[in-house]
Motif scaffolding. Structure first.
Motif, PDB file in Angstrom:
ATOM      1  N   GLU A   1      75.648  40.540  39.906  1.00 33.95           N
ATOM      2  CA  GLU A   1      75.368  39.216  39.352  1.00 33.95           C
ATOM      3  C   GLU A   1      74.355  39.295  38.219  1.00 33.95           C
ATOM      4  OE1 GLU A   1      74.337  36.429  42.320  1.00 33.95           O
ATOM      5  OE2 GLU A   1      76.033  36.907  43.603  1.00 33.95           O
ATOM      6  N   GLU A   2      73.296  40.066  38.423  1.00 32.26           N
ATOM      7  CA  GLU A   2      72.313  40.243  37.359  1.00 32.26           C
ATOM      8  C   GLU A   2      72.938  40.980  36.183  1.00 32.26           C
ATOM      9  OE1 GLU A   2      67.694  41.697  36.863  1.00 32.26           O
ATOM     10  OE2 GLU A   2      69.014  42.823  38.196  1.00 32.26           O
ATOM     11  N   GLN A   3      73.869  41.887  36.477  1.00 38.40           N
ATOM     12  CA  GLN A   3      74.511  42.655  35.414  1.00 38.40           C
ATOM     13  C   GLN A   3      75.229  41.741  34.426  1.00 38.40           C
ATOM     14  OE1 GLN A   3      77.934  44.848  36.577  1.00 38.40           O
ATOM     15  NE2 GLN A   3      77.894  46.214  34.811  1.00 38.40           N
ATOM     16  N   LYS A   4      75.822  40.652  34.924  1.00 37.55           N
ATOM     17  CA  LYS A   4      76.545  39.735  34.040  1.00 37.55           C
ATOM     18  C   LYS A   4      75.600  39.103  33.017  1.00 37.55           C
ATOM     19  CE  LYS A   4      79.524  38.684  37.966  1.00 37.55           C
ATOM     20  NZ  LYS A   4      79.868  37.691  38.989  1.00 37.55           N
ATOM     21  N   HIS A   5      74.419  38.697  33.482  1.00 39.68           N
ATOM     22  CA  HIS A   5      73.458  38.100  32.565  1.00 39.68           C
ATOM     23  C   HIS A   5      72.921  39.136  31.582  1.00 39.68           C
ATOM     24  CE1 HIS A   5      73.529  35.161  35.854  1.00 39.68           C
ATOM     25  NE2 HIS A   5      73.143  34.290  34.961  1.00 39.68           N
ATOM     26  N   LEU A   6      72.661  40.344  32.082  1.00 37.99           N
ATOM     27  CA  LEU A   6      72.134  41.380  31.199  1.00 37.99           C
ATOM     28  C   LEU A   6      73.172  41.796  30.161  1.00 37.99           C
ATOM     29  CD1 LEU A   6      70.150  43.611  33.731  1.00 37.99           C
ATOM     30  CD2 LEU A   6      69.314  41.751  32.276  1.00 37.99           C
ATOM     31  N   LEU A   7      74.450  41.815  30.549  1.00 35.95           N
ATOM     32  CA  LEU A   7      75.498  42.122  29.578  1.00 35.95           C
ATOM     33  C   LEU A   7      75.561  41.064  28.479  1.00 35.95           C
ATOM     34  CD1 LEU A   7      78.463  43.469  31.765  1.00 35.95           C
ATOM     35  CD2 LEU A   7      77.318  44.669  29.882  1.00 35.95           C
ATOM     36  N   LEU A   8      75.416  39.789  28.873  1.00 30.15           N
ATOM     37  CA  LEU A   8      75.429  38.708  27.886  1.00 30.15           C
ATOM     38  C   LEU A   8      74.257  38.854  26.921  1.00 30.15           C
ATOM     39  CD1 LEU A   8      76.539  36.016  26.809  1.00 30.15           C
ATOM     40  CD2 LEU A   8      75.106  34.858  28.492  1.00 30.15           C
ATOM     41  N   LEU A   9      73.064  39.155  27.456  1.00 30.97           N
ATOM     42  CA  LEU A   9      71.892  39.338  26.601  1.00 30.97           C
ATOM     43  C   LEU A   9      72.073  40.537  25.671  1.00 30.97           C
ATOM     44  CD1 LEU A   9      69.046  38.677  29.198  1.00 30.97           C
ATOM     45  CD2 LEU A   9      69.625  37.243  27.240  1.00 30.97           C
ATOM     46  N   THR A  10      72.634  41.621  26.208  1.00 27.84           N
ATOM     47  CA  THR A  10      72.838  42.812  25.390  1.00 27.84           C
ATOM     48  C   THR A  10      73.835  42.546  24.269  1.00 27.84           C
ATOM     49  OG1 THR A  10      72.374  44.231  27.298  1.00 27.84           O
ATOM     50  CG2 THR A  10      73.519  45.235  25.435  1.00 27.84           C
ATOM     51  N   ALA A  11      74.969  41.928  24.615  1.00 32.61           N
ATOM     52  CA  ALA A  11      75.976  41.629  23.594  1.00 32.61           C
ATOM     53  C   ALA A  11      75.418  40.683  22.535  1.00 32.61           C
ATOM     54  CB  ALA A  11      77.215  41.024  24.252  1.00 32.61           C
ATOM     55  N   SER A  12      74.679  39.644  22.964  1.00 34.29           N
ATOM     56  CA  SER A  12      74.104  38.695  22.011  1.00 34.29           C
ATOM     57  C   SER A  12      73.085  39.380  21.109  1.00 34.29           C
ATOM     58  CB  SER A  12      73.443  37.531  22.761  1.00 34.29           C
ATOM     59  OG  SER A  12      74.385  36.837  23.552  1.00 34.29           O
ATOM     60  N   GLY A  13      72.254  40.260  21.699  1.00 37.90           N
ATOM     61  CA  GLY A  13      71.250  40.956  20.902  1.00 37.90           C
ATOM     62  C   GLY A  13      71.861  41.867  19.863  1.00 37.90           C
ATOM     63  N   ILE A  14      72.920  42.603  20.233  1.00 35.25           N
ATOM     64  CA  ILE A  14      73.568  43.504  19.278  1.00 35.25           C
ATOM     65  C   ILE A  14      74.254  42.703  18.172  1.00 35.25           C
ATOM     66  CG2 ILE A  14      75.419  45.199  19.011  1.00 35.25           C
ATOM     67  CD1 ILE A  14      74.700  46.254  21.789  1.00 35.25           C
ATOM     68  N   MET A  15      74.942  41.623  18.554  1.00 34.75           N
ATOM     69  CA  MET A  15      75.594  40.797  17.536  1.00 34.75           C
ATOM     70  C   MET A  15      74.571  40.138  16.617  1.00 34.75           C
ATOM     71  SD  MET A  15      78.910  39.005  19.354  1.00 34.75           S
ATOM     72  CE  MET A  15      78.078  38.439  20.828  1.00 34.75           C
TER      73      MET A  15
END
Length: 692
Positions: A461-475
């Motif tokens: 569950e935490e991984q989903k939020h961290l993936l969103l933050l990572t993708a947003s940060g890279i973009m």
């Protein structure tokens, strides 16, 4: 709703009703605002247990009080846009309405759990925690006493040559101390004060050393807040920064303190809400893990109170306060209030945070849709909202920005940027080289650790939020590169045209910092020999020490900051010129520091159309004229051009002793001027030109 109000809610409603009646009927401003401040504390005590039921009473109160202040600032921002003057009654009413909204939403919550009884603190944990608090007190006292001892009114480039050389190391230790102590105790009552002290000390450093004020933007914002405090409205009406201004005005009226004092220490005071966001108890989350994000986020925003800094603080607090697991009972309300508060304070900085919080809410409410197009659309929106906003502004003629999309096909632009990163150093110096190395590897290290942390499948569950933050940060990083390559911000001075892209890079690191902290935490927790573990922690302390050092202007073998702070001589020169003009319309050609001193001493005294009578260094023709007047071969025609531009009968040119080639410039201006005056034993020389 009335059936669900308990006895506590009844008495709270009665208090808010009585306060509203008092605000309406009683003209005493101090008494009304005092009752409103008391209402915030009562609502924080009552609603905190419902909004953050699994957190401690203290943390719940702090976060809820911050939520009430955020809601109040949003209401006052709406009133400002509606052209309603911000008098003390409106400030009081906004406070009471904000209290009522937060209390009502909290009373409607059904998923109310009580926090599990705190485990008894062992004697070992208590001893380690108290030892950590003692070490923190000693270090913080040393840093603050040293900063006070070297407080100066002179114009300086950097604070570091004046402070003790161990100050960066001391602050670096403070940042890592909670992580070190978490191996022996997980009690937030010991760890949170240490983290709070680390951030607080960093935020106070510039305020204590720079007695006249730090930077340039802060002077403009303080004066704008002062006008709003005195007049209740600003004309012409700015459409940015209101989230900070209304909070400053409310605090100045409530605590009966000068606006300048409130603004100077506002960021340091709001750090309390920021740290509380870390400590909000989550069943599957460790405070020490999230505290590692300070190793990755830029720290320069802690140097002074500006809308950009507050937007970062509110936005990151919103991300931290948002629930990450389905069983968490935290309300979404604090996270959303802080996200919108960030948006109201600085829209261009708050947009990415608000979009990310929206994506996190979708993921949390409907975990099976976390890969849906909506959540990733919001992630992309977080990245490209700011460039899109600038594109729209330029299209409708609000900003002079030139867009050249053909540059995307020009590989040389990318190669030039890469070559700039690998600039060569003529002279080697151990500490400046280490600071530069940390700054150089910081983005790549953050990217790698963020990807590593977001791929941890032990907590899906935490991984989903961290993936969103990572993708947003890279973009967002990609969006910053595109804006730097394609857009030319011609309305800014040449050396500031990359600032907006740099801010996108900074926000990218803010979003990547949380998953990067997760990745680093996994690395630290892996079993390894004690000697190797100690070497890793020592490396992190040295890393953070360099990170702290780079947060402030530098003057060393590696870098020399171009800007100088406002000094006492600047204010003396501003007041002397105003007296010497004796009521005549005049304009002054001076550098950034003196313009900042003029704004603080004289306010926005005179405009000729839209031209301020002192140069604004972010751009404008008057500043360009100053650069020409302080360069080779100034002429009387140039001085007359400045007078015509600002519709002035008298022009002053001010040259600082530290200005490049000051002696030659002074000699040339002396031959042209009608009069010459020196300030503070030659720190500033003023030349007067009478045009009529």
């Amino acid at each position: 709703m009335l059936e669900r109000l308990d006895r506590e809610g009844f008495w709270l409603s009665l208090w808010l009703g009585a306060s509203a009646l008092m605000v309406t009927l009683w003209p005493d401003q101090a008494a009304s605002l005092s009752m409103c401040f008391t209402s915030i504390l009562l609502v924080a005590y009552s609603a905190g247990k419902r909004l953050l039921p699994a957190s401690s009473q203290t943390v719940g109160m702090i976060v809820t009080a911050g939520s009430v202040l955020g809601m109040q600032s949003l209401l006052l921002t709406v009133c400002y846009y509606a052209s309603i003057p911000l008098g003390h009654r409106l400030l009081s009413w906004a406070t009471l309405v904000a209290c009522g909204i937060v209390a009502m939403i909290a009373s409607l919550r059904q998923d109310i759990d009580t926090a599990a009884p705190a485990p008894r603190v062992s004697q070992k944990s208590w001893f380690v925690g108290m030892a950590g608090v003692g070490v923190t007190t000693v270090i913080a006292s040393f840093v603050l006493r040293n900063a006070l001892a070297h407080a100066t009114e002179a114009a300086i480039r950097s604070p570091w040559p004046y402070l003790h050389p161990l100050i960066p190391l001391c602050i670096g230790i403070l940042f890592l101390l909670p992580v070190i102590l978490s191996a022996f105790t997980n009690r937030h009552r010991f760890l949170a004060p240490i983290a709070f002290t680390a951030v607080l000390v960093t935020s106070l450093l510039a305020s204590l050393v720079y007695q006249q004020g730090f930077g340039f933007d802060g002077f403009l914002h303080r004066e704008s807040a002062q006008l709003l405090f005195e007049q209740g409205i600003l004309e012409p009406k700015p459409y940015y920064y209101i989230g900070q201004y209304v909070l400053t005005v409310w605090a100045a009226q409530t605590f009966d303190l000068p606006v300048h004092t409130i603004d100077r220490y506002l960021l340091s005071a709001l750090v309390l809400f920021f740290i509380a966001a870390f400590v909000a108890h989550r069943r599957q989350r460790l405070f020490a893990q999230d505290a590692l994000l300070f190793l990755f986020i830029p720290l320069s925003w802690l140097a002074a109170t500006t809308p950009q800094s507050l937007a970062y603080l509110f936005g990151l607090a919103a991300v931290l306060l948002h629930p990450r697991h389905t069983e968490e009972t935290h309300s979404y309300l604090p996270a959303w209030i802080f996200a919108f508060w960030s948006l109201a304070t600085h829209p261009l900085a708050g947009l990415p945070f608000a979009a990310v919080v929206a994506g996190m809410t979708i993921i949390h409410k409907k975990p099976h849709l976390w890969r849906s197009w909506m959540s990733w659309f919001l992630g992309a929106l977080a990245a490209f909202a700011v460039p899109a906003a600038f594109f729209v502004f330029s299209a409708i003629g609000k900003q002079a920005i030139i867009w050249d999309f053909a540059k995307l096909l020009d590989v040389s632009a990318l190669l030039d940027m890469i070559k700039g990163l690998f600039g060569t150093r003529v002279n080697a110096s151990l500490w400046p080289d280490w600071v530069d190395l940390v700054a150089f590897v910081l983005p790549l290290t953050t990217f790698v650790l963020a990807i590593f942390g977001s791929r941890d499948k032990e907590q899906p569950e935490e991984q989903k939020h961290l993936l969103l933050l990572t993708a947003s940060g890279i973009m967002l990083f990609v969006a910053g590169y595109l804006m730097r390559t394609v857009g030319e911000f011609s309305f800014l001075i040449a050396y500031e045209r990359g600032n907006y892209a740099d801010r996108l890079f900074a926000i990218s690191l803010f979003l990547l910092a949380l998953p990067a902290a997760k990745g680093l935490s996994i690395c630290i927790k892996k079993p390894r020999p004690a000697l190797l573990q100690g070497a890793l922690l020592s490396l992190l302390i040295l890393w953070q020490s360099a990170h702290v050092y780079a947060a402030f202007p530098r003057h060393d073998a590696g870098a020399i900051s171009h800007g100088w702070s406002v000094g006492a001589a600047d204010k003396e020169a501003v007041l002397w010129i105003d007296r010497d003009a004796n009521g005549l319309d005049y304009t002054v050609l001076a550098n950034q520091s003196m313009s900042a001193a003029a704004v603080e001493s004289l306010g926005f005294k005179r405009y000729a159309d839209d031209v301020f009578f002192y140069p604004i260094p972010t751009g404008g023709e008057l500043y360009q004229l100053f650069l020409r007047a302080s360069a080779a071969n100034p002429s009387i025609d140039l001085i007359k051009e400045a007078g015509q531009l600002s519709k002035a009968k008298r022009v002053y040119v001010a040259i600082h002793r530290y200005w490049w080639d000051a002696e030659r410039v002074r000699g040339q201006l002396k031959d042209l001027a009608d009069n010459e005056e020196t300030m503070k034993d030659g720190e500033i020389t003023i030349y007067r030109f009478d045009l009529e």
